[in-house]
Design a protein around this motif. Sequence first.
Motif, PDB file in Angstrom:
ATOM      1  N   ASP A   1      61.314 137.224  42.669  1.00  0.00           N
ATOM      2  CA  ASP A   1      60.837 137.413  43.334  1.00  0.00           C
ATOM      3  C   ASP A   1      60.193 138.907  43.306  1.00  0.00           C
ATOM      4  O   ASP A   1      58.921 139.697  43.751  1.00  0.00           O
ATOM      5  N   GLU A   2      61.348 139.649  43.830  1.00  0.00           N
ATOM      6  CA  GLU A   2      60.842 141.035  43.768  1.00  0.00           C
ATOM      7  C   GLU A   2      60.173 141.636  42.470  1.00  0.00           C
ATOM      8  O   GLU A   2      59.678 143.114  42.595  1.00  0.00           O
ATOM      9  N   LEU A   3      60.812 141.755  41.133  1.00  0.00           N
ATOM     10  CA  LEU A   3      60.386 142.180  39.732  1.00  0.00           C
ATOM     11  C   LEU A   3      58.812 141.565  39.867  1.00  0.00           C
ATOM     12  O   LEU A   3      58.705 141.894  39.613  1.00  0.00           O
ATOM     13  N   ILE A   4      58.432 140.413  40.097  1.00  0.00           N
ATOM     14  CA  ILE A   4      57.380 140.311  39.835  1.00  0.00           C
ATOM     15  C   ILE A   4      56.393 140.105  40.585  1.00  0.00           C
ATOM     16  O   ILE A   4      55.240 141.076  40.520  1.00  0.00           O
ATOM     17  N   SER A   5      56.654 140.402  42.478  1.00  0.00           N
ATOM     18  CA  SER A   5      55.916 141.616  43.371  1.00  0.00           C
ATOM     19  C   SER A   5      55.842 142.773  42.819  1.00  0.00           C
ATOM     20  O   SER A   5      54.757 143.186  42.965  1.00  0.00           O
ATOM     21  N   ALA A   6      56.667 143.524  42.244  1.00  0.00           N
ATOM     22  CA  ALA A   6      56.559 144.417  42.105  1.00  0.00           C
ATOM     23  C   ALA A   6      55.369 145.269  40.773  1.00  0.00           C
ATOM     24  O   ALA A   6      54.471 146.021  40.437  1.00  0.00           O
ATOM     25  N   HIS A   7      55.107 143.955  40.343  1.00  0.00           N
ATOM     26  CA  HIS A   7      53.825 143.915  38.955  1.00  0.00           C
ATOM     27  C   HIS A   7      52.886 142.941  39.283  1.00  0.00           C
ATOM     28  O   HIS A   7      52.108 142.991  38.223  1.00  0.00           O
ATOM     29  N   LEU A   8      52.597 142.808  40.774  1.00  0.00           N
ATOM     30  CA  LEU A   8      50.985 142.469  40.637  1.00  0.00           C
ATOM     31  C   LEU A   8      50.421 143.420  40.817  1.00  0.00           C
ATOM     32  O   LEU A   8      51.321 144.921  41.729  1.00  0.00           O
ATOM     33  N   LYS A   9      49.353 142.684  41.110  1.00  0.00           N
ATOM     34  CA  LYS A   9      48.085 143.716  41.559  1.00  0.00           C
ATOM     35  C   LYS A   9      48.336 144.330  42.835  1.00  0.00           C
ATOM     36  O   LYS A   9      48.576 143.236  43.890  1.00  0.00           O
ATOM     37  N   THR A  10      47.508 145.731  43.411  1.00  0.00           N
ATOM     38  CA  THR A  10      47.924 145.906  44.471  1.00  0.00           C
ATOM     39  C   THR A  10      47.125 145.497  44.968  1.00  0.00           C
ATOM     40  O   THR A  10      45.666 144.231  45.185  1.00  0.00           O
ATOM     41  N   GLY A  11      47.480 144.818  46.895  1.00  0.00           N
ATOM     42  CA  GLY A  11      47.443 144.298  47.735  1.00  0.00           C
ATOM     43  C   GLY A  11      47.401 142.357  47.356  1.00  0.00           C
ATOM     44  O   GLY A  11      47.348 141.496  48.506  1.00  0.00           O
ATOM     45  N   TRP A  12      47.480 141.999  46.629  1.00  0.00           N
ATOM     46  CA  TRP A  12      48.364 140.710  45.828  1.00  0.00           C
ATOM     47  C   TRP A  12      50.287 140.670  46.378  1.00  0.00           C
ATOM     48  O   TRP A  12      50.273 141.137  46.130  1.00  0.00           O
ATOM     49  N   LYS A  13      50.375 139.382  46.543  1.00  0.00           N
ATOM     50  CA  LYS A  13      51.394 138.619  47.643  1.00  0.00           C
ATOM     51  C   LYS A  13      51.781 138.031  47.001  1.00  0.00           C
ATOM     52  O   LYS A  13      50.914 136.976  46.007  1.00  0.00           O
ATOM     53  N   LEU A  14      52.561 137.206  45.996  1.00  0.00           N
ATOM     54  CA  LEU A  14      53.851 136.349  45.644  1.00  0.00           C
ATOM     55  C   LEU A  14      53.146 135.528  46.178  1.00  0.00           C
ATOM     56  O   LEU A  14      53.347 133.985  45.985  1.00  0.00           O
ATOM     57  N   SER A  15      53.078 135.197  47.373  1.00  0.00           N
ATOM     58  CA  SER A  15      52.779 134.363  48.646  1.00  0.00           C
ATOM     59  C   SER A  15      51.970 132.846  49.028  1.00  0.00           C
ATOM     60  O   SER A  15      51.808 132.153  48.986  1.00  0.00           O
ATOM     61  N   ARG A  16      51.052 134.198  47.846  1.00  0.00           N
ATOM     62  CA  ARG A  16      49.705 134.101  47.900  1.00  0.00           C
ATOM     63  C   ARG A  16      49.226 133.267  46.444  1.00  0.00           C
ATOM     64  O   ARG A  16      48.716 132.769  46.067  1.00  0.00           O
ATOM     65  N   LEU A  17      50.305 133.225  45.325  1.00  0.00           N
ATOM     66  CA  LEU A  17      49.531 132.765  44.463  1.00  0.00           C
ATOM     67  C   LEU A  17      49.615 131.121  43.763  1.00  0.00           C
ATOM     68  O   LEU A  17      50.636 130.288  45.174  1.00  0.00           O
ATOM     69  N   ALA A  18      49.152 131.074  43.659  1.00  0.00           N
ATOM     70  CA  ALA A  18      49.394 129.065  43.085  1.00  0.00           C
ATOM     71  C   ALA A  18      50.689 128.975  43.473  1.00  0.00           C
ATOM     72  O   ALA A  18      51.709 129.223  41.915  1.00  0.00           O
ATOM     73  N   ILE A  19      50.546 127.492  43.534  1.00  0.00           N
ATOM     74  CA  ILE A  19      52.088 127.147  43.482  1.00  0.00           C
ATOM     75  C   ILE A  19      53.198 127.286  42.153  1.00  0.00           C
ATOM     76  O   ILE A  19      54.077 127.854  41.622  1.00  0.00           O
ATOM     77  N   THR A  20      52.218 126.461  41.125  1.00  0.00           N
ATOM     78  CA  THR A  20      52.456 126.067  40.115  1.00  0.00           C
ATOM     79  C   THR A  20      52.758 127.881  38.860  1.00  0.00           C
ATOM     80  O   THR A  20      53.320 127.926  38.291  1.00  0.00           O
ATOM     81  N   ASP A  21      51.481 128.517  39.101  1.00  0.00           N
ATOM     82  CA  ASP A  21      51.762 129.892  38.510  1.00  0.00           C
ATOM     83  C   ASP A  21      52.781 130.421  39.341  1.00  0.00           C
ATOM     84  O   ASP A  21      53.682 131.296  38.179  1.00  0.00           O
ATOM     85  N   ARG A  22      53.529 130.619  40.643  1.00  0.00           N
ATOM     86  CA  ARG A  22      54.051 130.912  41.072  1.00  0.00           C
ATOM     87  C   ARG A  22      55.686 130.642  39.994  1.00  0.00           C
ATOM     88  O   ARG A  22      56.858 131.515  39.628  1.00  0.00           O
ATOM     89  N   VAL A  23      55.974 129.691  40.003  1.00  0.00           N
ATOM     90  CA  VAL A  23      56.684 129.026  39.706  1.00  0.00           C
ATOM     91  C   VAL A  23      57.039 128.891  38.524  1.00  0.00           C
ATOM     92  O   VAL A  23      58.622 129.290  37.021  1.00  0.00           O
ATOM     93  N   ILE A  24      55.952 129.528  36.975  1.00  0.00           N
ATOM     94  CA  ILE A  24      56.124 129.104  35.642  1.00  0.00           C
ATOM     95  C   ILE A  24      56.827 130.763  35.799  1.00  0.00           C
ATOM     96  O   ILE A  24      57.348 131.551  34.887  1.00  0.00           O
ATOM     97  N   LEU A  25      55.712 132.207  36.427  1.00  0.00           N
ATOM     98  CA  LEU A  25      56.342 132.657  36.572  1.00  0.00           C
ATOM     99  C   LEU A  25      57.843 133.382  36.784  1.00  0.00           C
ATOM    100  O   LEU A  25      58.862 133.879  36.232  1.00  0.00           O
ATOM    101  N   ARG A  26      58.953 132.812  37.577  1.00  0.00           N
ATOM    102  CA  ARG A  26      59.674 132.565  38.211  1.00  0.00           C
ATOM    103  C   ARG A  26      61.211 132.411  36.839  1.00  0.00           C
ATOM    104  O   ARG A  26      61.776 132.808  36.886  1.00  0.00           O
ATOM    105  N   LEU A  27      60.167 131.108  36.380  1.00  0.00           N
ATOM    106  CA  LEU A  27      61.174 130.373  35.056  1.00  0.00           C
ATOM    107  C   LEU A  27      61.092 131.620  34.058  1.00  0.00           C
ATOM    108  O   LEU A  27      62.321 131.520  33.798  1.00  0.00           O
ATOM    109  N   SER A  28      60.086 131.756  33.759  1.00  0.00           N
ATOM    110  CA  SER A  28      59.868 133.416  33.085  1.00  0.00           C
ATOM    111  C   SER A  28      60.700 134.008  33.027  1.00  0.00           C
ATOM    112  O   SER A  28      61.257 134.535  31.973  1.00  0.00           O
TER     113      SER A  28
END
Length: 134
Positions: free
Chosen positions: A61-88
């Motif tokens: 989650d830290e890795l993903i969060s560090a690469h989101l656009k400014t102002g975006w939060k991991l918790s705000r992502l759609a669950i399916t997209d967040r799960v795909i990112l984590r898995l990958s």
Amino acid sequence: VAMERTKAREAAFKALFQLEYQDGAEEAINYALEEYDLKNRLKRRVAQTVQGTKLNQGEIDELISAHLKTGWKLSRLAITDRVILRLSVYEMCFAENKLDPPIAINEALKLAKLYGSSDTSGKFINGVLSAIAK
């Protein structure tokens, strides 16, 4: 073999998705596997992927969060997209047999096509994973 691995990844995705709503990795894995006729070796891979993703979720989650656009939060992502990112990210960075980033990203895009939250999920997921791969 590649098709089997894709099915195994899809089962892992479904188990991880279920775990967003309830605890119990073993139950989620078994439930996801019921849908697929996988060889034992691939069933083990699904279990390892789900357990490994959950075990490393903080760092992932830290890795993903560090690469989101400014102002975006991991918790705000759609669950399916967040799960795909984590898995990958797990498959690229933490798995025992890491996937080369282009392969991991391609597999993530297949999942996004099937389960992504919107038509732009693939583009978004590709951008985040490509940034992490660099």
